[in-house]
Design an enzyme around this catalytic site. Structure first.
Site, PDB file in Angstrom:
ATOM      1  N   LYS A  78      19.661  48.484 -47.232  1.00 38.45           N
ATOM      2  CA  LYS A  78      19.202  47.280 -46.531  1.00 38.45           C
ATOM      3  C   LYS A  78      18.879  47.877 -45.028  1.00 38.45           C
ATOM      4  CE  LYS A  78      21.507  44.149 -49.102  1.00 38.45           C
ATOM      5  NZ  LYS A  78      21.518  42.738 -49.033  1.00 38.45           N
TER       6      LYS A  78
ATOM      7  N   ILE B  97      26.177  40.492 -49.037  1.00 38.69           N
ATOM      8  CA  ILE B  97      25.354  39.560 -49.934  1.00 38.69           C
ATOM      9  C   ILE B  97      24.783  40.289 -50.767  1.00 38.69           C
ATOM     10  CG2 ILE B  97      23.599  37.697 -49.830  1.00 38.69           C
ATOM     11  CD1 ILE B  97      24.332  36.938 -47.202  1.00 38.69           C
TER      12      ILE B  97
ATOM     13  N   PRO C 282      25.001  43.538 -44.407  1.00 36.65           N
ATOM     14  CA  PRO C 282      26.122  44.338 -44.627  1.00 36.65           C
ATOM     15  C   PRO C 282      27.254  44.055 -43.332  1.00 36.65           C
ATOM     16  CG  PRO C 282      24.399  45.740 -45.205  1.00 36.65           C
ATOM     17  CD  PRO C 282      23.896  44.563 -44.491  1.00 36.65           C
TER      18      PRO C 282
END
Length: 114
Positions: free
Chosen positions: A34, A66, A2
Site C-alpha cells: 500500500k 481493508i 493499514p
C-alpha cells in the site's frame, strides 16, 4: 489503509520512538503493498504488560487493513515478529498479533467511508 499498533513493556526514548515509527511506516507500506500515504502507526512504549506471568520484554500488535490478505497472515506474522525482535529486542515468542480485515463501508476517512 493499514493501521499498525504496538503496545510494549519496553522503554523507548521519545526521539528513538519517532524514528522507529517512521521506519515502521515504510515497513508496513511495503509489507501490505500500500501507499505509505495511508499508513497509520501507533507505538505505546512502557505499557504495563505481562505475558506468561513474566515482565520480560513483550509486545501486543494489531494490524488492521481493508482487504487484508488472510491467506498471507502467517507470512505477515513471521515478518512482523522478526521486525519487532530486531528493532525492539522483543523475542518472537513474546509477541501476539491481532489481524483484522476491515469492511470498507464501516471505516471512515476524510468525511466519508472507503
Amino acid at each position: 489503509m493499514p493501521y499498525f499498533s504496538i503496545e510494549t513493556n519496553q522503554t523507548i526514548d521519545p526521539a528513538a520512538n519517532r524514528k522507529f515509527m517512521q521506519k515502521t511506516s515504510g515497513f508496513i507500506a511495503e509489507l501490505m503493498g500500500k501507499s505509505e500515504v495511508y499508513v497509520m502507526i501507533a507505538v505505546r512504549p512502557e505499557t504495563q504488560l505481562i505475558f506468561g506471568n513474566s515482565e520480560e520484554p513483550a509486545a501486543f500488535v494489531q494490524l488492521k487493513n481493508i482487504g487484508l490478505q488472510l491467506d498471507r497472515c502467517a507470512e505477515f506474522s513471521d515478518k512482523i515478529c522478526s521486525y519487532i525482535e530486531q528493532e525492539l529486542k522483543v523475542p518472537k515468542d513474546r509477541v501476539f498479533i491481532d489481524f483484522k480485515d476491515l469492511n470498507r463501508k464501516l471505516f471512515g476517512w476524510n468525511g466519508k467511508t472507503f
